[in-house]
Design a protein around this motif. Structure first.
Motif, PDB file in Angstrom:
ATOM      1  N   ILE A   1       0.854  -1.196   0.000  1.00 14.46           N
ATOM      2  CA  ILE A   1       0.000   0.000   0.000  1.00 14.46           C
ATOM      3  C   ILE A   1       0.883   1.237   0.000  1.00 14.46           C
ATOM      4  N   GLN A   2       0.553   2.174  -0.865  1.00 12.46           N
ATOM      5  CA  GLN A   2       1.264   3.458  -0.889  1.00 12.46           C
ATOM      6  C   GLN A   2       0.273   4.577  -0.612  1.00 12.46           C
ATOM      7  N   ILE A   3       0.645   5.469   0.308  1.00 15.25           N
ATOM      8  CA  ILE A   3      -0.220   6.591   0.687  1.00 15.25           C
ATOM      9  C   ILE A   3       0.566   7.886   0.526  1.00 15.25           C
ATOM     10  N   ASP A   4       0.030   8.806  -0.271  1.00 10.29           N
ATOM     11  CA  ASP A   4       0.663  10.112  -0.480  1.00 10.29           C
ATOM     12  C   ASP A   4      -0.339  11.209  -0.113  1.00 10.29           C
ATOM     13  N   SER A   5       0.112  12.210   0.615  1.00  8.45           N
ATOM     14  CA  SER A   5      -0.747  13.352   0.948  1.00  8.45           C
ATOM     15  C   SER A   5       0.087  14.622   0.938  1.00  8.45           C
ATOM     16  N   TYR A   6      -0.466  15.658   0.304  1.00  9.13           N
ATOM     17  CA  TYR A   6       0.278  16.923   0.203  1.00  9.13           C
ATOM     18  C   TYR A   6      -0.686  18.058  -0.172  1.00  9.13           C
ATOM     19  N   LEU A   7      -0.215  19.283  -0.024  1.00 11.26           N
ATOM     20  CA  LEU A   7      -0.985  20.473  -0.376  1.00 11.26           C
ATOM     21  C   LEU A   7      -0.327  21.122  -1.589  1.00 11.26           C
ATOM     22  N   ASP A   8      -1.151  21.459  -2.607  1.00 12.68           N
ATOM     23  CA  ASP A   8      -0.598  22.063  -3.819  1.00 12.68           C
ATOM     24  C   ASP A   8      -1.627  23.001  -4.443  1.00 12.68           C
ATOM     25  N   ASN A   9      -1.243  24.265  -4.633  1.00 14.79           N
ATOM     26  CA  ASN A   9      -2.116  25.263  -5.283  1.00 14.79           C
ATOM     27  C   ASN A   9      -3.506  25.335  -4.653  1.00 14.79           C
ATOM     28  N   GLY A  10      -3.531  25.421  -3.331  1.00 14.42           N
ATOM     29  CA  GLY A  10      -4.800  25.594  -2.624  1.00 14.42           C
ATOM     30  C   GLY A  10      -5.681  24.359  -2.600  1.00 14.42           C
ATOM     31  N   ALA A  11      -5.105  23.192  -2.860  1.00 13.54           N
ATOM     32  CA  ALA A  11      -5.873  21.947  -2.847  1.00 13.54           C
ATOM     33  C   ALA A  11      -5.111  20.880  -2.073  1.00 13.54           C
ATOM     34  N   LEU A  12      -5.838  20.123  -1.271  1.00 12.74           N
ATOM     35  CA  LEU A  12      -5.251  19.009  -0.544  1.00 12.74           C
ATOM     36  C   LEU A  12      -5.402  17.746  -1.392  1.00 12.74           C
ATOM     37  N   HIS A  13      -4.298  17.027  -1.552  1.00 10.89           N
ATOM     38  CA  HIS A  13      -4.301  15.810  -2.365  1.00 10.89           C
ATOM     39  C   HIS A  13      -4.035  14.599  -1.478  1.00 10.89           C
ATOM     40  N   LEU A  14      -4.854  13.569  -1.657  1.00  9.38           N
ATOM     41  CA  LEU A  14      -4.676  12.306  -0.947  1.00  9.38           C
ATOM     42  C   LEU A  14      -4.774  11.182  -1.966  1.00  9.38           C
ATOM     43  N   LYS A  15      -3.731  10.366  -2.047  1.00 10.48           N
ATOM     44  CA  LYS A  15      -3.719   9.263  -3.008  1.00 10.48           C
ATOM     45  C   LYS A  15      -3.358   7.973  -2.291  1.00 10.48           C
ATOM     46  N   VAL A  16      -4.169   6.942  -2.519  1.00  6.32           N
ATOM     47  CA  VAL A  16      -3.927   5.622  -1.933  1.00  6.32           C
ATOM     48  C   VAL A  16      -3.892   4.598  -3.060  1.00  6.32           C
ATOM     49  N   SER A  17      -2.780   3.875  -3.155  1.00  6.87           N
ATOM     50  CA  SER A  17      -2.620   2.852  -4.190  1.00  6.87           C
ATOM     51  C   SER A  17      -2.291   1.519  -3.538  1.00  6.87           C
ATOM     52  N   GLU A  18      -2.768   0.421  -4.129  1.00  7.83           N
ATOM     53  CA  GLU A  18      -2.448  -0.905  -3.614  1.00  7.83           C
ATOM     54  C   GLU A  18      -2.352  -1.900  -4.764  1.00  7.83           C
ATOM     55  N   ASP A  19      -1.738  -3.064  -4.478  1.00 10.52           N
ATOM     56  CA  ASP A  19      -1.472  -4.057  -5.517  1.00 10.52           C
ATOM     57  C   ASP A  19      -2.402  -5.269  -5.418  1.00 10.52           C
ATOM     58  N   GLY A  20      -3.629  -5.023  -4.956  1.00  9.89           N
ATOM     59  CA  GLY A  20      -4.562  -6.125  -4.724  1.00  9.89           C
ATOM     60  C   GLY A  20      -5.203  -6.682  -5.988  1.00  9.89           C
ATOM     61  N   ILE A  21      -6.353  -7.335  -5.809  1.00  9.61           N
ATOM     62  CA  ILE A  21      -7.002  -8.050  -6.917  1.00  9.61           C
ATOM     63  C   ILE A  21      -7.716  -7.114  -7.888  1.00  9.61           C
ATOM     64  N   GLY A  22      -7.950  -5.862  -7.483  1.00  4.78           N
ATOM     65  CA  GLY A  22      -8.609  -4.905  -8.374  1.00  4.78           C
ATOM     66  C   GLY A  22     -10.075  -5.264  -8.624  1.00  4.78           C
ATOM     67  N   PHE A  23     -10.734  -4.450  -9.434  1.00  2.00           N
ATOM     68  CA  PHE A  23     -12.142  -4.683  -9.763  1.00  2.00           C
ATOM     69  C   PHE A  23     -12.510  -3.845 -10.970  1.00  2.00           C
ATOM     70  N   ASP A  24     -13.739  -4.039 -11.449  1.00  2.00           N
ATOM     71  CA  ASP A  24     -14.248  -3.264 -12.581  1.00  2.00           C
ATOM     72  C   ASP A  24     -15.057  -2.091 -12.026  1.00  2.00           C
ATOM     73  N   PRO A  25     -14.537  -0.856 -12.086  1.00  2.00           N
ATOM     74  CA  PRO A  25     -15.244   0.291 -11.509  1.00  2.00           C
ATOM     75  C   PRO A  25     -16.637   0.497 -12.097  1.00  2.00           C
ATOM     76  N   ASP A  26     -16.808   0.281 -13.398  1.00  2.00           N
ATOM     77  CA  ASP A  26     -18.118   0.475 -14.040  1.00  2.00           C
ATOM     78  C   ASP A  26     -19.150  -0.490 -13.477  1.00  2.00           C
ATOM     79  N   MET A  27     -18.729  -1.709 -13.204  1.00  2.00           N
ATOM     80  CA  MET A  27     -19.649  -2.696 -12.650  1.00  2.00           C
ATOM     81  C   MET A  27     -20.071  -2.323 -11.234  1.00  2.00           C
ATOM     82  N   ILE A  28     -19.118  -1.810 -10.452  1.00  2.89           N
ATOM     83  CA  ILE A  28     -19.422  -1.394  -9.084  1.00  2.89           C
ATOM     84  C   ILE A  28     -20.391  -0.212  -9.088  1.00  2.89           C
ATOM     85  N   LYS A  29     -20.146   0.750  -9.995  1.00  6.31           N
ATOM     86  CA  LYS A  29     -21.037   1.909 -10.086  1.00  6.31           C
ATOM     87  C   LYS A  29     -22.435   1.493 -10.505  1.00  6.31           C
TER      88      LYS A  29
END
Length: 263
Positions: free
Chosen positions: A194-222
């Protein structure tokens, strides 16, 4: 001459009618304006109530997650330390002075570690390490709990720890978003990294979480409008005018990027 008189009479009649109708139109306009103003106020009030209700729900969920973390820590860590202390003390043979001293020393170390862990839990109970100390510290707290599990290889780049600005409502929602994302990884992803990145840039807070798991189909979940708490995540991001980018491929893991105007 008669035509001129008729025209003048007609002009006077029209002018009189317009003059008489103006107050009516004015009254109707004022009533319409007041009605729209009232509806706008009621709508704004409803949105505020909805926001406050959602914030209360978020606060309860964050507290519930914290209590679950405390319960797990008491059971898995503090309980284990105290059990080892008990076993060590019960095995002391006073006739063997050297071994007895070593076991007493070990017991004192175990008790000291237990006290240290309990102090950390006490800070959580008093909210000292939630959003009161800033979103950076709150993110660190969640990562520490995840790290204690020893299940994942973690890579963390949290640049928000020394952030001088705060936004309590947004911080609470961001913390809950991170909790939901981590819970989804634990329950569904079968990830090892798992990789977690968080930082502030140009008046916006950014949070990113990435992992190497089994994944899924986002369209199907939606399409199902249910799975993995994504609806709740999207809903909360909309509350604070944020953006979410979700990328996932079956067998190749998932990454979620969140951008929120801050503060």
């Amino acid at each position: 001459m008669q035509n001129e008189t008729t025209k003048i009479a007609l002009l006077v009649a029209v002018s009189t009618l317009v003059f008489l109708m103006m107050p009516v139109f004015l009254i109707l306009y004022i009533r319409s304006y007041n009605r729209h103003k009232k509806n706008h106020f009621l709508e704004k009030q409803h949105m505020q109530q909805k926001f406050e209700s959602e914030m209360l729900q978020t606060r309860i969920e964050v507290q519930d997650q914290t209590m679950q973390s405390i319960a797990t820590e008491l059971h898995d860590n503090v309980g284990q330390l105290l059990s080892l202390t008990t076993l060590t003390l019960n095995s002391i043979n006073l006739n063997d002075g050297e071994k007895a001293k070593n076991k007493i020393d070990n017991s004192l170390t175990l008790v000291s570690n237990s006290i240290k862990e309990l102090r950390e839990l006490a800070k959580l109970l008093h909210g000292e390490q939630l959003v009161e100390n800033g979103i950076g510290h709150a993110i660190d707290q969640e990562i520490n709990w995840l790290n204690k599990a020893g299940t994942y290889q973690l890579k963390v780049n949290n640049q928000l720890v020394d952030l001088q600005i705060t936004s309590p409502d947004k911080d609470l929602i961001i913390l809950r978003l991170l909790q939901e994302i981590i819970n989804n990884i634990i329950k569904h992803a079968q990830a090892k990294y798992i990789q977690i990145d968080s930082y502030l840039d140009n008046g916006a807070l950014h949070l990113k979480v990435s992992e190497d798991g089994i994944g899924f189909d986002p369209d199907m979940i939606k399409a199902k409008k249910s799975g993995m708490g994504l609806n709740s995540i999207y809903k909360r991001i909309e509350m604070i005018n944020g953006k979410l980018a979700l990328n996932s491929v079956p067998g190749e893991g998932t990454s979620i990027s969140i951008e929120i105007p801050y503060p």
